[in-house]
Design a protein around this motif. Structure first.
Motif, short mmCIF file in Angstrom:
data_model
loop_
_atom_site.label_atom_id
_atom_site.label_comp_id
_atom_site.label_asym_id
_atom_site.label_seq_id
_atom_site.Cartn_x
_atom_site.Cartn_y
_atom_site.Cartn_z
N THR A 6 -6.37 2.18 -4.96
CA THR A 6 -5.37 3.24 -4.92
C THR A 6 -4.91 3.67 -6.31
O THR A 6 -4.63 4.85 -6.55
N HIS A 45 2.18 9.36 -6.16
CA HIS A 45 2.75 10.69 -5.91
C HIS A 45 3.77 11.08 -6.98
O HIS A 45 3.84 12.25 -7.39
N LEU A 104 1.19 4.15 -3.00
CA LEU A 104 0.92 5.58 -2.78
C LEU A 104 2.10 6.44 -3.23
O LEU A 104 1.91 7.52 -3.81
N LYS A 122 0.83 -1.21 0.00
CA LYS A 122 0.00 0.00 0.00
C LYS A 122 0.86 1.26 0.00
O LYS A 122 0.62 2.19 -0.79
#
Length: 303
Positions: free
Chosen positions: A153, A103, A99, A95
């Motif tokens: 995500t 970004h 992320l 996870k």
């Protein structure tokens, strides 16, 4: 393409870094916890090597990366019933890394899940029917959790590719022996009787040669955008355990077999369909019997 491979010195990664075409730049991230320094021996290409854990990968490390192949994980399904903290770490690391990829706008995140997420009395498993999902071990459940986290995500700037691998077999520079076929080859080479659950002999499962696994990863990453944000079953073939034992017996006639009664980790026998990946032009080529022979040859120096 600039490709980062986490866990790049393991069984699959050590093969993959040798198969990725030279026009791609490769960054290998591995914390060397498994001491597989040998995976770096005799490389015929230049790579960038980062000795660090997944949690220590920085945004700066990802700044010029186009694709991440996230292989780093605790992978022993049989022992996963006593490895909750390691599995929780797998989920958290995946996870957090996803992320960071969002970004930095990494274009693709490829995650190797497992065909062990299935567990149904339906004969053939297909990727896009979630009613067939029924993980039979904590390891498989953690993979399913990560699949869902990635779908939540990723999918926009950073696309996901999920590959549900059959049980890996075959040799590589960073070869592992915790999976069934490779473990059997090692035990037979050492003259150790094979202990097999009697109830499991005729159970069918998907198996995947390590080179076929690497081939599928490259195929999907190099393919068009239409291959992304999808899940694929990847296997070299569906085999009964008795097929594997018979192949070993043909090469080691004095093989000893110890059949026992024991609870099964996975109570279902099933085939896995790879029609979806084959529709993209990918075709597996590794032969089970040939790879068993090759592995036994590598171990033939043992008395």
């Amino acid at each position: 393409m600039r490709i980062m491979i986490t866990g790049g010195l393991g069984h699959i990664g050590s093969c993959l870094i040798r198969q990725i075409p030279d026009q791609h730049d490769v960054i290998v991230v591995d914390n060397l916890s498994s001491q597989r320094y040998c995976s770096l021996f005799s490389l015929t290409r230049k790579i960038t090597f980062l000795e660090k854990s997944v949690e220590d990968i920085t945004v700066s490390d990802l700044g010029t990366v186009d694709a991440v192949i996230h292989l780093a994980a605790y992978t022993n399904a049989a022992k996963s019933f006593d490895a909750k903290s390691a599995l929780d770490r797998n989920v958290k690391d995946a996870k957090d890394l996803a992320l960071k990829c969002v970004h930095t706008k990494v274009k693709a995140f490829l995650f190797p899940s497992t065909a062990s997420v299935y567990g149904s009395d339906v004969e053939t498993m297909v990727e896009d029917d979630e009613s067939l999902i029924n993980p039979q071990s904590p390891y498989a459940l953690s993979k399913w959790k990560i699949e869902n986290l990635l779908k939540e995500t990723l999918g926009n700037d950073t696309k996901f590719i999920i590959v549900r691998f059959g049980t890996i077999f075959g040799s590589s520079p960073g070869m592992g022996f915790q999976t069934a076929i490779n473990k059997f080859c090692f035990q037979v080479s050492c003259g150790v009787p094979l202990t097999v659950w009697r109830e499991n002999l005729e159970f069918m499962r998907p198996y995947l040669g390590v080179k076929d696994a690497c081939k599928s990863i490259i195929h999907l990453l190099e393919g068009p955008e239409s291959y992304k944000n999808k899940t694929y079953n990847i296997l070299s073939g569906n085999y009964n355990l008795s097929d594997i034992i018979e192949s070993l017996k043909n090469k080691v006639p004095n093989l000893e077999l110890n059949l026992i009664k024991s609870p099964l980790i996975n109570q279902h026998s099933y085939k896995v369909s790879d029609t979806k990946i084959r529709s993209t032009g990918y075709v597996p080529t590794q032969d089970l019997n040939e790879e068993i022979s090759n592995t036994l040859v590598l171990l033939s120096g043992i008395k």
